[in-house]
Design a protein around this motif. Structure first.
Motif, PDB file in Angstrom:
ATOM      1  N   LYS A 133       0.833  -1.207   0.000  1.00 54.88           N
ATOM      2  CA  LYS A 133       0.000   0.000   0.000  1.00 54.88           C
ATOM      3  C   LYS A 133       0.869   1.258   0.000  1.00 54.88           C
ATOM      4  CE  LYS A 133      -3.892  -2.035  -0.219  1.00 54.88           C
ATOM      5  NZ  LYS A 133      -4.606  -1.989  -1.524  1.00 54.88           N
ATOM      6  N   LYS A 134       2.016   1.155   0.640  1.00 53.87           N
ATOM      7  CA  LYS A 134       2.945   2.285   0.603  1.00 53.87           C
ATOM      8  C   LYS A 134       3.473   2.493  -0.815  1.00 53.87           C
ATOM      9  CE  LYS A 134       7.233   4.138   2.461  1.00 53.87           C
ATOM     10  NZ  LYS A 134       8.425   3.927   3.299  1.00 53.87           N
ATOM     11  N   GLU A 135       3.824   1.419  -1.486  1.00 55.72           N
ATOM     12  CA  GLU A 135       4.304   1.503  -2.866  1.00 55.72           C
ATOM     13  C   GLU A 135       3.242   2.108  -3.778  1.00 55.72           C
ATOM     14  OE1 GLU A 135       5.421  -2.391  -4.040  1.00 55.72           O
ATOM     15  OE2 GLU A 135       7.060  -2.563  -2.574  1.00 55.72           O
ATOM     16  N   GLU A 136       1.981   1.827  -3.481  1.00 55.62           N
ATOM     17  CA  GLU A 136       0.868   2.341  -4.293  1.00 55.62           C
ATOM     18  C   GLU A 136       0.539   3.793  -3.978  1.00 55.62           C
ATOM     19  OE1 GLU A 136      -2.318  -0.311  -3.394  1.00 55.62           O
ATOM     20  OE2 GLU A 136      -1.478  -2.001  -4.527  1.00 55.62           O
ATOM     21  N   GLY A 137       1.192   4.353  -2.952  1.00 55.55           N
ATOM     22  CA  GLY A 137       0.937   5.746  -2.583  1.00 55.55           C
ATOM     23  C   GLY A 137      -0.236   5.927  -1.645  1.00 55.55           C
ATOM     24  N   ARG A 138      -0.745   4.825  -1.103  1.00 55.21           N
ATOM     25  CA  ARG A 138      -1.883   4.899  -0.187  1.00 55.21           C
ATOM     26  C   ARG A 138      -1.442   5.112   1.263  1.00 55.21           C
ATOM     27  NH1 ARG A 138      -6.614   5.837  -2.850  1.00 55.21           N
ATOM     28  NH2 ARG A 138      -6.985   4.333  -4.529  1.00 55.21           N
ATOM     29  N   ILE A 139      -0.175   4.894   1.534  1.00 55.15           N
ATOM     30  CA  ILE A 139       0.401   5.093   2.867  1.00 55.15           C
ATOM     31  C   ILE A 139       1.727   5.808   2.700  1.00 55.15           C
ATOM     32  CG2 ILE A 139       1.323   3.954   4.936  1.00 55.15           C
ATOM     33  CD1 ILE A 139      -0.465   1.526   4.274  1.00 55.15           C
ATOM     34  N   ARG A 140       2.005   6.763   3.596  1.00 59.78           N
ATOM     35  CA  ARG A 140       3.297   7.464   3.571  1.00 59.78           C
ATOM     36  C   ARG A 140       4.334   6.750   4.447  1.00 59.78           C
ATOM     37  NH1 ARG A 140       1.070   9.374  -0.241  1.00 59.78           N
ATOM     38  NH2 ARG A 140       0.609  11.566  -0.629  1.00 59.78           N
ATOM     39  N   LYS A 141       3.952   6.383   5.678  1.00 59.51           N
ATOM     40  CA  LYS A 141       4.879   5.709   6.595  1.00 59.51           C
ATOM     41  C   LYS A 141       4.177   4.535   7.271  1.00 59.51           C
ATOM     42  CE  LYS A 141       7.934   9.617   7.631  1.00 59.51           C
ATOM     43  NZ  LYS A 141       9.144   9.008   7.028  1.00 59.51           N
ATOM     44  N   ILE A 142       4.898   3.415   7.416  1.00 55.22           N
ATOM     45  CA  ILE A 142       4.305   2.217   8.006  1.00 55.22           C
ATOM     46  C   ILE A 142       4.944   1.887   9.360  1.00 55.22           C
ATOM     47  CG2 ILE A 142       3.647   1.219   5.789  1.00 55.22           C
ATOM     48  CD1 ILE A 142       6.102  -0.620   5.993  1.00 55.22           C
ATOM     49  N   GLY A 143       4.126   1.366  10.262  1.00 53.80           N
ATOM     50  CA  GLY A 143       4.624   0.997  11.580  1.00 53.80           C
ATOM     51  C   GLY A 143       3.625   0.093  12.278  1.00 53.80           C
ATOM     52  N   PHE A 144       3.740   0.001  13.585  1.00 52.58           N
ATOM     53  CA  PHE A 144       2.793  -0.812  14.348  1.00 52.58           C
ATOM     54  C   PHE A 144       2.701  -0.288  15.772  1.00 52.58           C
ATOM     55  CE2 PHE A 144       6.915  -3.000  14.556  1.00 52.58           C
ATOM     56  CZ  PHE A 144       7.084  -3.241  15.912  1.00 52.58           C
ATOM     57  N   SER A 145       1.556  -0.556  16.406  1.00 47.90           N
ATOM     58  CA  SER A 145       1.418  -0.267  17.831  1.00 47.90           C
ATOM     59  C   SER A 145       1.686  -1.565  18.573  1.00 47.90           C
ATOM     60  CB  SER A 145       0.032   0.295  18.162  1.00 47.90           C
ATOM     61  OG  SER A 145      -0.992  -0.634  17.848  1.00 47.90           O
ATOM     62  N   TYR A 146       2.217  -1.449  19.788  1.00 45.91           N
ATOM     63  CA  TYR A 146       2.767  -2.631  20.441  1.00 45.91           C
ATOM     64  C   TYR A 146       2.367  -2.724  21.903  1.00 45.91           C
ATOM     65  CZ  TYR A 146       6.160  -6.193  21.782  1.00 45.91           C
ATOM     66  OH  TYR A 146       6.737  -7.343  22.241  1.00 45.91           O
ATOM     67  N   HIS A 147       1.988  -3.945  22.320  1.00 42.06           N
ATOM     68  CA  HIS A 147       1.605  -4.211  23.710  1.00 42.06           C
ATOM     69  C   HIS A 147       2.133  -5.570  24.161  1.00 42.06           C
ATOM     70  CE1 HIS A 147      -1.157  -0.828  24.306  1.00 42.06           C
ATOM     71  NE2 HIS A 147      -1.633  -1.050  23.101  1.00 42.06           N
ATOM     72  N   ASP A 148       3.429  -5.676  24.336  1.00 38.83           N
ATOM     73  CA  ASP A 148       3.992  -6.930  24.834  1.00 38.83           C
ATOM     74  C   ASP A 148       5.386  -6.640  25.371  1.00 38.83           C
ATOM     75  OD1 ASP A 148       4.387  -9.729  25.360  1.00 38.83           O
ATOM     76  OD2 ASP A 148       2.990 -10.185  23.729  1.00 38.83           O
ATOM     77  N   ASN A 149       6.187  -7.687  25.543  1.00 42.21           N
ATOM     78  CA  ASN A 149       7.487  -7.499  26.190  1.00 42.21           C
ATOM     79  C   ASN A 149       8.572  -7.061  25.211  1.00 42.21           C
ATOM     80  OD1 ASN A 149       8.899  -9.937  25.057  1.00 42.21           O
ATOM     81  ND2 ASN A 149       7.272 -11.005  26.157  1.00 42.21           N
ATOM     82  N   ALA A 150       9.691  -6.633  25.778  1.00 39.33           N
ATOM     83  CA  ALA A 150      10.781  -6.088  24.982  1.00 39.33           C
ATOM     84  C   ALA A 150      11.462  -7.144  24.114  1.00 39.33           C
ATOM     85  CB  ALA A 150      11.800  -5.427  25.910  1.00 39.33           C
ATOM     86  N   VAL A 151      11.482  -8.384  24.577  1.00 36.32           N
ATOM     87  CA  VAL A 151      12.130  -9.457  23.814  1.00 36.32           C
ATOM     88  C   VAL A 151      11.422  -9.680  22.480  1.00 36.32           C
ATOM     89  CG1 VAL A 151      12.685 -11.918  23.783  1.00 36.32           C
ATOM     90  CG2 VAL A 151      13.039 -10.597  25.874  1.00 36.32           C
ATOM     91  N   LEU A 152      10.090  -9.778  22.513  1.00 31.87           N
ATOM     92  CA  LEU A 152       9.329  -9.968  21.274  1.00 31.87           C
ATOM     93  C   LEU A 152       9.463  -8.743  20.369  1.00 31.87           C
ATOM     94  CD1 LEU A 152       7.360 -11.583  19.501  1.00 31.87           C
ATOM     95  CD2 LEU A 152       5.477 -10.543  20.790  1.00 31.87           C
ATOM     96  N   LEU A 153       9.468  -7.556  20.937  1.00 31.21           N
ATOM     97  CA  LEU A 153       9.623  -6.341  20.139  1.00 31.21           C
ATOM     98  C   LEU A 153      10.940  -6.366  19.370  1.00 31.21           C
ATOM     99  CD1 LEU A 153       8.714  -3.527  19.253  1.00 31.21           C
ATOM    100  CD2 LEU A 153       9.683  -2.617  21.378  1.00 31.21           C
ATOM    101  N   ASP A 154      11.984  -6.775  20.038  1.00 31.44           N
ATOM    102  CA  ASP A 154      13.292  -6.882  19.390  1.00 31.44           C
ATOM    103  C   ASP A 154      13.224  -7.876  18.228  1.00 31.44           C
ATOM    104  OD1 ASP A 154      16.106  -6.196  19.285  1.00 31.44           O
ATOM    105  OD2 ASP A 154      16.518  -8.191  20.078  1.00 31.44           O
TER     106      ASP A 154
END
Length: 371
Positions: A133-154
């Motif tokens: 969707k970013k390549e198509e110009g429908r999104i400028r920046k991609i990311g995620f919201s997070y609710h868990d421990n630091a190990v999984l985030l890494d």
């Protein structure tokens, strides 16, 4: 677009009926939106499921229809907790564009990643979907919201370097929490060079109304500063934080937040020391650390308004009978499930970003109120 560090979180919008999340007070929201932009703030954050699926539409009416597209940045999220097949991603994304009334999103997030949701993300290649969707110009920046421990985030950031930002729950009460791990997760983002957007800086309003002893400490240093301002400034003071979201529920809250964030000044060493003392006071007074996000409510077989009961329980524990908690609890009788109706199915606990032992807490609530 140069952005001030305060974002307008559209999760706790003003309501005309406190019992109905869809009853958004559009007139007040329009006024809040206009003032927010007039004061030089530009970032708006919504999500598919906020306000019982009505938030994105309200954003369209208050913001998108009334202001030029280049005057604001808009973020929304793909609800990974409710997606089980690839087709749903395309359908929901298209629905979101329509509901928000835009051709593209400035920031787009995979919503509420934790261990369970991340497994589904990988199964459906959700990162691939939003990258396309970013390549198509429908999104400028991609990311995620997070609710868990630091190990999984890494682990996630190692596997997905295409991530451009991470949204974390970060506030001074959760900074050293063994469950939320705000500090540790922040440091993982820093390690991977990912800017952080902060959610829950005031922890669902918990840090806006602090115990009297804590407020006295704050007032002795800065008589005119609200407790909420200390919380938002703490989050914004972290060097790798690019934006702090505040779920503002009325015009006065917006005026307060914008007053000290217009020309943001990070907390100094003495203020950080006060925050540490305040944290100790609050930790000794909160019975149930619920933020009122409502994620636990959908799917409850007994339709129990869990966050409302937790708020009433906390108020009773802090203020006793003068809180009128028992009276307000009884108002729910016949309208929704009571705490004692809980069947201990556990679906609420699987969706709780705070990792609360909701079933155990509900037993405590029932013991107090279901007499």
């Amino acid at each position: 677009m140069e952005q001030k560090k305060l974002g307008f979180g559209c999760m706790r919008l003003p309501l005309t009926d406190p019992e109905d999340q869809k009853s958004i007070d559009l007139e007040q929201m329009c006024r809040m939106t206009d003032t927010f932009l007039e004061k030089g703030f530009t970032y708006f954050d919504t999500a598919y499921m906020y306000h019982d699926y009505a938030s994105e539409t309200a954003v369209r009416e208050a913001l998108v229809k009334r202001h030029p597209r280049d005057s604001y940045t808009l973020a929304t999220k793909l609800p990974m907790a409710m997606i089980t097949e690839e087709e749903a991603m395309e359908r929901i994304f298209g629905e979101q564009l329509e509901k928000c009334g835009v051709d593209y999103f400035d920031y787009y997030l995979l919503h509420c990643l934790n261990d369970a949701n991340y497994r589904m993300v990988e199964k459906l290649d959700a990162f691939g979907f939003i990258s396309k969707k970013k390549e198509e110009g429908r999104i400028r920046k991609i990311g995620f919201s997070y609710h868990d421990n630091a190990v999984l985030l890494d682990e996630i950031l190692e596997a997905h370097p295409e991530t451009e930002f991470v949204q974390l729950q970060l506030n001074y009460l959760d900074w050293d929490s063994v469950n939320i791990q705000s500090r540790e997760c922040y440091e993982v983002c820093k390690k991977h060079g990912k800017p952080v957007i902060v959610m829950e800086p005031v922890k669902g309003g918990t840090l806006a109304v602090v115990p009297e002893a804590a407020e006295e400490l704050m007032k002795s240093y800065a008589p005119d500063a609200s407790p909420a301002s200390w919380a938002v400034r703490f989050a914004a003071s972290q060097p790798d934080v690019m934006m702090v979201l505040s779920g503002m529920s009325n015009y006065d809250q917006l005026l307060d937040n914008t007053s000290y964030m217009a020309d943001f000044v990070p907390l100094n060493e003495e203020e950080m020391g006060i925050i540490q003392k305040v944290t100790e006071i609050i930790n000794s007074s909160i019975a149930i650390p619920c933020t009122g996000c409502q994620y636990c409510v959908e799917g409850c077989p007994k339709e129990i308004p869990i966050p409302k009961y937790f708020a009433l329980y906390n108020a009773y524990k802090q203020f006793g009978d003068q809180s009128n908690s028992v009276f307000y609890y009884k108002n729910h009788e016949g309208k929704s499930g009571l705490a004692g109706d809980c069947v201990e199915c556990g679906q609420c606990e699987s969706h709780c970003p705070q990792h609360l032992t909701i079933i155990d807490y509900m037993k405590q609530v029932s013991e107090l109120f279901d007499k």
